[in-house]
Design an enzyme around this catalytic site. Sequence first.
Site, PDB file in Angstrom:
ATOM      1  N   SER A  40     152.793   3.824  43.388  1.00 41.15           N
ATOM      2  CA  SER A  40     151.609   3.138  43.857  1.00 41.15           C
ATOM      3  C   SER A  40     151.969   1.723  44.317  1.00 41.15           C
ATOM      4  O   SER A  40     152.849   1.549  45.150  1.00 41.15           O
ATOM      5  CB  SER A  40     150.561   3.145  42.746  1.00 41.15           C
ATOM      6  OG  SER A  40     149.302   2.819  43.245  1.00 41.15           O
ATOM      7  N   ASP A  67     146.138  12.428  48.139  1.00 39.05           N
ATOM      8  CA  ASP A  67     146.078  11.201  47.339  1.00 39.05           C
ATOM      9  C   ASP A  67     144.868  10.359  47.737  1.00 39.05           C
ATOM     10  O   ASP A  67     144.731   9.974  48.894  1.00 39.05           O
ATOM     11  CB  ASP A  67     147.361  10.390  47.554  1.00 39.05           C
ATOM     12  CG  ASP A  67     147.557   9.317  46.499  1.00 39.05           C
ATOM     13  OD1 ASP A  67     146.576   8.648  46.140  1.00 39.05           O
ATOM     14  OD2 ASP A  67     148.706   9.140  46.058  1.00 39.05           O
ATOM     15  N   HIS A 106     146.937  11.401  42.568  1.00 39.36           N
ATOM     16  CA  HIS A 106     147.654  10.171  42.887  1.00 39.36           C
ATOM     17  C   HIS A 106     149.051  10.259  42.310  1.00 39.36           C
ATOM     18  O   HIS A 106     149.253  10.142  41.109  1.00 39.36           O
ATOM     19  CB  HIS A 106     146.884   8.994  42.293  1.00 39.36           C
ATOM     20  CG  HIS A 106     147.401   7.652  42.703  1.00 39.36           C
ATOM     21  ND1 HIS A 106     147.714   7.342  44.006  1.00 39.36           N
ATOM     22  CD2 HIS A 106     147.647   6.534  41.981  1.00 39.36           C
ATOM     23  CE1 HIS A 106     148.121   6.083  44.063  1.00 39.36           C
ATOM     24  NE2 HIS A 106     148.091   5.575  42.852  1.00 39.36           N
TER      25      HIS A 106
END
Length: 585
Positions: free
Chosen positions: A297, A524, A554
């Site tokens: 991320s 995602d 995610h």
Amino acid sequence: MPTSPTGRHAAGPNPGGDGRDTDAPGPPEGHGPHGDTPAIRTDDAAGDDAGPGVVTADRPGRRGGIAARRAGTLLAAATATMLLVTAGCSDGGGGNGNGEQRDRDLGSQNLDWKPCPAPSEAEGGGTAPSPLPGGTKWECSFMEVPRDWAEPDGETIELALIRAKARDQADRIGSLIFNFGGPGGSGVSTLPAAAQDFERLRARYDLVSFDPRGVGRSQPVECLDDPELDQYYAQDATPDDSAEEKTYSDNLSRYDAACEENSGPDLPHVGTTNAARDMDLMRQVLGDDKLHYFGISYGTELGGVYAHLFPENVGRAVFDAVVDPTSTAVEGSLGQARGFQLAFTNFAEDCVARGDACQLPGSTPEEIQQFVIDLQNRLEKKPIPGIGDRELTQTQATNGIAQALYSKEYWPLLEQGLDEADGGDGSLLLALSDAMNGRNREGQYSNLQAANAAINCVDFKERYSMEQTKARLPEFREASPIFGDYLGWGLMGCKHWPVPGQWETPDVSAPGAAPILVIGNTGDPATPYEGARAMVQALGKGVGVELTYEGEGHGAYNSGSKCVAAAVDQYLLNGKVPASGTVCQ
């Protein structure tokens, strides 16, 4: 949910906004017979050790965020104790020499590794990490870094580190450093919670993570206190008239003023560029010639900035759940609006496909979406009972919905929470919102969102006024009927911030760097799939190696895809780079 715009994510009423993500902290701990919220009826909903593994959450509304811990580990409901561990580092040789000499001295400091205590309140609280399979114990220490890398001879601060040694020391490659996202996520509390998912990698690596500057035990940014945060996160974050707009703007201003009052000297120095320089010093202190890295991320953006600054020091690196480095704050936030909308549509389609087993009204995804919009509108007019004396507001409901979209494994929680809220019980959606915001059952908040705001706002230059924000709202509403208003209003998150931002977009070009495996997930919600391709192109020819995972949630490595896991393991453990363009399911 939304707190920022750029692949980082935003939580609550958007204390900042740059389109990154704030990592979702996982499903709410204690939502069951022993917690302070009703029991979860679905057997496959998250239990004490359920969850998708490490699912980073890029902040909706800012960039992309910290990895979702296993079943609320970050939010463990234990009384947080202030850690009394001493730094145990050398003093780095004082401040007499030039910058180069100072850097060399800090690079030679010796870390005093000790048994890890329980996470601090700022790290989310909980209990001390348990030993790993085979009995390996977690070790913690502190590393000294310059407060301001522009003045390396000046004052220093300490960063909290954690490690678990490699099983095979004779065949050890080095340290594998993790950043799980946020920005604002505590690596010291996240790595032990996620360690079972990386146990294969511990065969040849010491697993290492840290609290970046401004986070957890590393000179944490502090803003509002816990009761004030309860009110702040319950506010109306999608104002409808001039009076509500003024209240919203005033609340943002008070939040930012509190950050300046409590953490003013640190705010200019918590940005991603300084964090990347910290990682290179960490590499030296740990004794590695190259930085071996796993970024998730927002951690992919941090890794990209590192690669740009130190291309010759890049070792084997993996970027998973990738932030688009070419997106401005507004572009990143719009991307998240589309990403969360896509994830909700996929959730609704799944519910419809299950027929009568689906608890939600509607025979089409569009009808389920309208049901949610109607629920949001009702909650805006009249909140419903939540947990204890707290009510579920429209803002918290939207935040809770976003939290549950970080992983397909959370969909049963979302279905149950929406059904219960329709019947007047907002406890589950509020618990999900609390998880996103870093609130435990005792009402204590980690500093996840305070750090998220501080890092986002010092990184990104964009400052949106009320008028500019309102002008962009139609785009956001078109991108997402459910999340558009919420993410759109998040553009104002840095309007009152006391420190200017650094860039429009970060430079991640890294000519000459070793190959970096870049993994994009087609489903995602927080870091949309397109960001992976943009990262590969921005890193430059011969550096970025693209791998696509066709799935939900995610992050990809811990998704259950054997194809993705094998590709990552082969590269990190054996140096075998997969063909760029590989697709996994």
